[in-house]
Design a protein around this motif. Structure first.
Motif, mmCIF file in Angstrom:
data_model
loop_
_atom_site.group_PDB
_atom_site.id
_atom_site.type_symbol
_atom_site.label_atom_id
_atom_site.label_comp_id
_atom_site.label_asym_id
_atom_site.label_seq_id
_atom_site.Cartn_x
_atom_site.Cartn_y
_atom_site.Cartn_z
ATOM 1 N N LYS B 111 -26.951 -88.873 -1.297
ATOM 2 C CA LYS B 111 -27.020 -88.776 0.169
ATOM 3 C C LYS B 111 -28.473 -88.691 0.636
ATOM 4 O O LYS B 111 -28.773 -88.094 1.668
ATOM 5 C CB LYS B 111 -26.269 -87.543 0.687
ATOM 6 C CG LYS B 111 -24.863 -87.430 0.204
ATOM 7 C CD LYS B 111 -23.904 -87.920 1.259
ATOM 8 C CE LYS B 111 -22.488 -87.972 0.724
ATOM 9 N NZ LYS B 111 -21.742 -89.094 1.157
ATOM 10 N N LEU B 112 -29.353 -89.259 -0.137
ATOM 11 C CA LEU B 112 -30.776 -89.110 0.127
ATOM 12 C C LEU B 112 -31.196 -89.787 1.424
ATOM 13 O O LEU B 112 -31.964 -89.240 2.214
ATOM 14 C CB LEU B 112 -31.547 -89.715 -1.041
ATOM 15 C CG LEU B 112 -32.987 -89.302 -1.107
ATOM 16 C CD1 LEU B 112 -33.080 -87.867 -1.572
ATOM 17 C CD2 LEU B 112 -33.742 -90.208 -2.053
ATOM 18 N N GLU B 114 -29.449 -90.479 4.015
ATOM 19 C CA GLU B 114 -28.931 -89.770 5.184
ATOM 20 C C GLU B 114 -29.943 -88.708 5.630
ATOM 21 O O GLU B 114 -30.251 -88.582 6.806
ATOM 22 C CB GLU B 114 -27.597 -89.119 4.810
ATOM 23 C CG GLU B 114 -26.917 -88.402 5.933
ATOM 24 C CD GLU B 114 -25.740 -87.572 5.420
ATOM 25 O OE1 GLU B 114 -24.611 -87.994 5.634
ATOM 26 O OE2 GLU B 114 -25.985 -86.525 4.801
ATOM 27 N N GLY B 115 -30.459 -87.975 4.644
ATOM 28 C CA GLY B 115 -31.465 -86.957 4.935
ATOM 29 C C GLY B 115 -32.740 -87.552 5.496
ATOM 30 O O GLY B 115 -33.322 -87.036 6.452
ATOM 31 N N LEU B 117 -33.101 -90.349 7.120
ATOM 32 C CA LEU B 117 -32.944 -90.957 8.447
ATOM 33 C C LEU B 117 -32.635 -89.923 9.527
ATOM 34 O O LEU B 117 -32.584 -90.255 10.702
ATOM 35 C CB LEU B 117 -31.867 -92.046 8.396
ATOM 36 C CG LEU B 117 -32.350 -93.279 7.634
ATOM 37 C CD1 LEU B 117 -31.205 -94.233 7.357
ATOM 38 C CD2 LEU B 117 -33.453 -94.002 8.378
#
Lengths: 313, 274
Positions: B111-112, B114-115, B117
Motif C-alpha cells: 500500500k506504499l 496510497e501513502g 499519494l
C-alpha cells in the motif's frame, strides 16, 4: 465562531458500477468543522465514513455538492490541501522496507521538506509517539499499537492543520487504545483539528467534541456526545437477558416499564431514567432475568434508536 | 521551523488528480534508503548473470564459432557479437526487476503508493521516481559490464562509450513499460506472463546470433519487440559501425518511455485518486 476549516454542503459521491445503477457511497452530507475542534463521524461499516474522509483528504473527487478545506476547493487545490493535512488511514500503509525513523524522514521528503527539517521532525515525532527506542526497528517488528502511533506520527510530519484519522483504534487491544487516546488528547490540547471516524462509541465519547451520526451516506443526527444521548436516549439503560428464545415473548409484558423497550437477539434494553427502579418493577411482575445490568446511556443507544440497528454487526 | 514547512509545501494548484509536484527525487531517495537494507545477493546476481553468459558462450561457444557478421556488416569475434546484446539484456533485466516485481508488491501488498499519494506528490512524481530508481540499477549493472567488456577487449571502437547513455535509454524504456504493465496486474499468476515474454525476447532478439537465419516474416516479429532495437543500438556503438537506422531504434525507445509513463500515470490516478 471562527471561520470553519472544513465546510461540506450536500456532499455526494457515487461510483459507477458496470451494468448497474451507480453505487451511492455518500448521499448528502453537510457539516462544518471549526479550527481546533475534534470532530467525529460515527456510523457502521459501509456508512460512507471512509469515502468522506477521502474526499476531505483530497484523494477522491466529489460527485456533487461543495467542499472547502482550509478555505480551498479540492477540485482546484488538491495537492496544496494534501500538503496541509495529516492522514492516518484505516489500514496502516507504513513502508515495510524502511525502519521507523526512515518512515518518518522519507514522508517529510514526499512533502518536499528539506532533509534537515525532516531529520529534526523525525526525532521529535518519535519522542511524541513514544517510539524512541524503536527508531531503528523495521516496521514489521512493531506491535499493532506501535504501528498506529507511528502512522499518526507520520501524519504529523508536515505540521498539518488538520489530522484525519480513519478508525484509529480498530483492531487494537484496550491498553494500546488508551495509549493512543492519550496521544490524541495531547494533539487536541495543542490545538490540532482532529477529524476521526469510528464505530466505537466509547472512542467517540472520549475524543469527539462534536459528531455526526452517519448511516447510508446521510446524517442521522448531529451534536455533542452528551447532547445526542440526552436528545435520543434516556439517562440510563437496563439490560436484561431471559435467554434468546424467551426474550421476544417476555418483551410484550414489559411494555410500560421505562420510556421504551428495545428487543435485541440476545437481550432486552429498557430505556429509563432510573434503571434500578425498572428492574424492581420487572421482578415485581414475577419475571426473573438470567442477567441484568444497569448502565449509563451511550452513543450506541443513540445509534440504535436512530437506525434500528447496532453499530457493530 | 513551521515557516520552512509552509514555504516548502504551499502554493501548488491543481485538482485532486493533479499530476506533478516536481518531486520525483523523494521517491528515488526512498528507493535508495530501502536498498541499503535489501539483499545484496539479488543485486550481485543481476550483475553476474550476463558475465556468466559472456564467459561461457562468448569464450566457450566462441571458440567453435569464430567470427560473426553484424547487421552493420562488420566481422567480429563471437564474444564481441554477444557482449553488447548481453549488455542490453542486463539493462532490461535490472529495469524490469525493479519496475515489475517490486512495484507489484508495493502496489498490492505494501500500500506504499496510497501513502505517497496522500502527500503532495502527484502520480507522475511516483511513476517517474520509481522508474528513475529502476534505471539507476540498470545503469550500475551496465557500467560494471562495460568494464568487463573493456578488460576482455570487446569494445571495438571509441563509440562504445555511447553505449552507456544507450543503456539508460533502454532501461528507461523497459522500466516505464514494465511499471505500466505491472499496474494492471492483480495476481502473482499475471506476473508470470511478464517472464513468458521476456525469455523468448532474450533468446530471439539477435542476442546470440544474427536474425538473418530466419525467414523475413519471423524477422519482422523479432523487430517488433523492444529488445532487438536495444541490441542493435548498443552493438552499433560497441563495434563502431554506426548507421542511420540507429535513429529508429532510439525513437522506438522514446515512444516506449512515453507510452509507459502515460499508462502508469493514468493507472495510478485511477487506483488512488478517484
Amino acid at each position: 465562531m471562527p471561520e470553519a476549516v472544513i465546510t461540506a454542503e450536500s456532499l455526494r459521491k457515487t461510483y459507477k458500477v458496470k451494468g448497474k445503477a451507480d453505487f451511492v457511497a455518500v448521499d448528502d452530507l453537510s457539516f462544518e468543522v471549526a479550527p481546533g475542534e475534534s470532530f467525529g463521524l460515527l456510523g457502521p461499516n459501509g456508512a460512507g465514513k471512509s469515502t468522506t474522509m477521502k474526499m476531505i483528504g483530497a484523494v477522491s473527487t466529489r460527485t456533487a455538492g461543495s467542499l472547502s478545506i482550509l478555505g480551498l476547493d479540492p477540485d482546484q487545490y488538491g495537492p496544496e490541501i494534501r500538503s496541509r493535512l495529516g492522514v492516518v488511514p484505516q489500514q496502516d500503509n507504513l513502508d515495510g522496507e524502511l525502519n521507523a525513523r526512515e518512515n518518518l524522514f522519507i514522508y517529510g521528503r514526499y512533502f518536499g521538506l528539506p532533509a534537515k527539517v525532516c531529520h529534526e521532525k523525525a526525532d521529535e515525532l518519535l519522542a511524541f509517539a513514544q517510539l524512541e527506542d524503536k527508531a531503528k526497528s523495521r516496521v514489521d517488528a512493531l506491535s499493532g499499537g506501535m504501528k498506529r502511533r507511528l502512522t499518526i506520527a507520520r501524519g504529523l510530519i508536515n505540521d498539518p492543520r488538520i489530522l484525519l484519522l480513519d478508525e484509529p483504534t480498530t483492531g487494537l487491544d484496550p491498553q494500546a487504545r488508551h495509549v493512543l487516546w492519550d496521544r490524541l488528547f495531547r494533539l487536541k490540547e495543542r490545538g490540532t483539528t482532529l477529524v476521526l471516524t469510528t464505530h466505537y462509541m466509547d472512542e467517540a465519547e472520549q475524543l469527539c467534541d462534536r459528531l455526526i451520526v452517519v448511516d447510508k451516506g446521510r446524517i442521522m443526527a448531529e451534536g455533542t456526545p452528551s447532547s445526542l444521548i440526552r436528545q435520543h436516549s434516556s439517562r440510563e439503560v437496563l439490560e436484561v437477558r431471559f435467554g434468546s428464545d424467551r426474550n421476544q415473548q417476555v418483551a410484550g409484558t414489559l411494555e410500560g416499564i421505562g420510556d421504551r423497550v428495545e428487543v435485541l437477539p440476545d437481550r432486552i434494553l429498557v430505556y429509563t431514567s432510573d434503571g434500578e427502579a425498572a428492574l424492581e418493577r420487572i421482578t415485581a411482575l414475577g419475571l426473573s432475568p438470567i442477567t441484568s445490568l444497569v448502565r449509563r446511556s451511550s452513543l450506541e443507544d443513540v445509534f440504535l434508536r436512530l437506525t434500528g440497528r447496532s453499530l457493530i454487526e | 521551523m513551521t515557516g520552512v514547512i509552509e514555504q516548502a509545501t504551499v502554493g501548488r494548484r491543481g485538482g485532486v488528480r493533479a499530476l506533478w509536484a516536481g518531486n520525483p527525487w523523494a521517491v528515488v531517495q526512498r528507493g535508495l534508503i530501502a536498498a541499503r537494507s535489501s539483499s545484496w545477493v539479488v543485486v550481485l546476481s543481476g550483475f553476474f548473470e550476463p558475465v556468466f553468459y559472456l564467459a561461457s558462450m562468448g569464450i566457450g561457444l566462441g571458440a567453435l564459432i569464430g567470427t560473426v557478421q553484424t547487421s552493420g556488416g562488420a566481422e567480429v569475434s563471437y564474444a564481441a557479437f554477444i557482449a553488447p546484446a548481453l549488455l542490453a539484456v542486463s539493462a532490461m533485466n535490472g529495469a524490469i526487476y525493479d519496475s515489475t516485481w517490486n512495484v507489484f508488491f508495493k502496489l498490492n501488498y505494501g500500500k506504499l503508493y496510497e501513502g505517497m499519494l496522500a502527500t503532495s506528490l502527484g502520480p507522475l512524481d511516483v511513476a517517474l521516481g520509481e522508474i528513475l530508481y529502476a534505471l539507476l540499477r540498470g545503469l550500475v549493472y551496465a557500467a560494471g559490464f562495460m568494464v568487463i567488456m573493456q578488460i576482455w577487449g570487446l569494445n571495438l571502437a571509441w563509440t562504445a562509450i555511447l553505449a552507456l547513455p544507450a543503456v539508460l535509454l533502454i532501461a528507461f524504456g523497459f522500466a516505464s513499460l514494465g511499471m505500466a504493465v505491472t499496474s494492471y496486474m492483480k495476481t502473482f499468476q499475471h506476473m508470470d506472463w511478464i517472464n513468458f515474454v521476456l525469455l523468448p525476447m532474450f533468446l530471439f532478439s539477435a542476442t546470440l546470433y544474427p536474425i538473418t537465419v530466419y525467414p523475413e516474416w519471423v524477422q519482422g516479429i523479432v523487430m517488433a519487440f523492444p529488445l532487438w532495437h536495444g541490441v542493435e543500438l548498443i552493438r552499433g556503438f560497441t563495434t563502431g559501425v554506426l548507421s542511420p537506422d540507429m535513429g529508429w531504434h532510439i525513437l522506438y525507445y522514446v515512444v516506449m518511455i512515453a507510452v509507459g509513463l502515460v499508462f502508469t500515470t493514468k493507472r495510478m490516478r485511477a487506483l488512488f485518486l478517484d
